[in-house]
Design an enzyme around this catalytic site. Structure first.
Site, short mmCIF file in Angstrom:
data_model
loop_
_atom_site.label_atom_id
_atom_site.label_comp_id
_atom_site.label_asym_id
_atom_site.label_seq_id
_atom_site.Cartn_x
_atom_site.Cartn_y
_atom_site.Cartn_z
CD GLN A 245 -7.38 -5.62 15.87
OE1 GLN A 245 -8.25 -4.95 16.21
NE2 GLN A 245 -6.59 -5.68 14.93
CE1 TYR B 180 -3.48 -8.10 16.66
CE2 TYR B 180 -2.83 -6.47 15.00
CZ TYR B 180 -3.25 -7.64 15.46
OH TYR B 180 -3.06 -8.68 14.30
CD GLU C 27 -8.24 -3.19 12.14
OE1 GLU C 27 -7.32 -3.46 12.37
OE2 GLU C 27 -8.99 -2.58 12.89
CD GLU D 78 -2.45 12.22 12.60
OE1 GLU D 78 -3.03 10.98 12.91
OE2 GLU D 78 -3.01 13.30 12.59
#
Ligand code: FAD
Length: 398
Positions: free
Chosen positions: A130, A132, A248, A379
């Site tokens: 992946q 990203y 995911e 976070e």
């Protein structure tokens, strides 16, 4: 909430358990679970395991039957996770393909894309990664700089990706690239299905602090893709990307079963290891730690079930996936931190010197830091929980 399993579900568990007991790699059940260290052997070992799962009909049980899955219910998926974890089955080399790329292609891909990729993902013939994250775009993916420019019938792609898990083993990449610059930053991003084996793609290893190599930097220099490699609409990759991320996060939350097993292993280790002639488990500090971890891991599991009940009723995984992801990753870190801590001075030993499980605890402690970052940091999950579950105002600056 009803936590009991029906007779049919228990029969499913027995069928899977029997299959695993008969098909796990040689020596696995007896505790010989070392994966080959050399890259090629490692890749062959895991691809063979995936092939075996496929041939047994256990590679992707949640997929629809028409794609080679079992149309499994969410409850059957839970049982599947529990059994795989209980017998500590080898990991899936094509985790990204099976749990993220293929479900997204089933949802949004063209018929040609489904035809070309889904079966090969299932068999392990083609491993996926992946693409990203970039050096300056992780939590904020609208900042990606990798650009795809149209040239005749081709797209020419240049840029750099980072933290690409399985990139060194992958045949293809689910890649985000900027195709135009509009007023809104999330517009103008497109998802491409990129061939990783072409000359314009260079993969460089990133070695983790535990000495392992799971992820990479990927440099793209005039790499080529075609219109047929675009998933969804041109410039509208944001929606596609979010679909993949939902798959995911839900997957990471399901690691609550791994956590449960790790707690059991920790209890066994505390009974086995001795200090001053007494098993660790007799030490009041260790006992208090174990009770604390048990309470939290049970809490995580019940929370996971609660979220699952909601999903079963609505038919859609919701923002609660962020809660599961946050709890599981933070608690895993705490569990491994405590596992090393209760070993006292022995906790500092590594590999063959380590007293318990060839530094299994130490290695997992180091790895656990990545769990609170990959798939979205803690976070960012807290922001999602605050905004989408608690209904608090949006994060300042966004
Ligand atoms: C084990 C692992 C596997 C990974 N696998 C892949 C992969 O296969 N493919 C891939 O593309 N990426 C992968 N990643 C990358 C991962 O998705 C990013 O690291 C992650 O999204 C965070 O991005 P960043 O590292 O750029 O940190 P940044 O986004 O720069 O964040 C830095 C810090 O700022 C905080 N922060 C950022 N924005 C906010 C905000 N709005 N509010 C509060 N705090 C904020 C973050 O929480 C963090 O503490 C992987 C990472 C790990 C650890």
């Amino acid at each position: 909430m009803d936590f009991s399993f029906t007779e049919k579900e228990e029969a499913f568990r027995t069928e899977l358990r029997t299959w695993l007991e008969n098909n796990l790699p040689d020596g696995w059940l007896e505790g010989n679970r070392e994966l080959p260290e050399e890259l090629n052997e490692y890749s062959i070992f895991l691809r063979n395991w995936q092939r075996k799962l496929y041939e047994g009909g256990w590679a992707a049980i949640a997929w629809p039957e028409k794609y080679g899955g079992r149309d499994a219910t969410l409850i059957e998926e839970i049982i599947y996770q529990q059994e795989m974890v209980r017998l500590k089955a080898p990991p899936l080399v094509n985790y990204v393909g099976i749990h993220m790329v293929a479900p997204t292609l089933m949802q949004i891909g063209t018929e040609d894309q489904k035809e070309a990729y889904i079966q090969k993902i299932l068999t392990g013939e083609e491993v996926w990664c992946q693409g990203y994250s970039e050096p300056n775009a992780g939590s904020d993916l609208t900042a990606i700089q990798t650009a795809a420019v149209k040239d005749g019938d081709k797209w020419i792609i240049n840029g750099q990706k980072v933290w690409t898990s399985f990139g060194h083993l992958a045949d293809r990449c689910f890649l985000l690239a900027r195709t135009s610059r509009g007023e809104k930053k999330h517009k103008g991003i497109t998802v491409f299905l990129l061939d990783m084996k072409q000359p314009g793609v260079e993969t460089r290893p990133i070695i983790q602090m535990d000495g392992k190599h799971d992820f990479n930097e990927v440099y793209l220099t005039d790499a080529v893709a075609y219109d047929s490699d675009i998933v969804g609409e041109l410039d509208e990759g944001w929606r596609v990307m979010i679909a993949l991320l939902m798959h995911e996060r839900t997957g990471i939350g399901a690691q609550v079963f791994t956590l449960e097993q790790q707690f059991q292993d920790l209890a066994a280790m505390a009974k086995e290891l001795h200090e001053d002639g007494s098993p660790l488990i007799k030490n009041p500090f260790v006992r208090k730690t174990m009770v604390d971890l048990y309470t939290k891991s049970k809490g995580s599991l019940l929370n996971y079930y609660r979220n699952l009940t909601k999903t079963l009723k609505s038919g859609q995984p919701g923002a609660e996936g962020s809660m599961d992801k946050l709890m599981v990753s933070e608690l895993t870190q705490e569990l491994f931190s405590q596992s090393v801590s209760i070993q006292g001075h022995q906790g500092m030993l590594w590999k063959e010197d380590a007293v318990a499980g060839k530094s299994y605890w130490q290695e997992n402690y180091l790895y656990s830091f990545g769990m609170t970052i990959g798939g979205g940091t803690s976070e960012v999950q807290r922001n999602t929980i605050a905004e989408r579950i608690l209904g608090l105002p949006k994060d300042i600056g966004r």
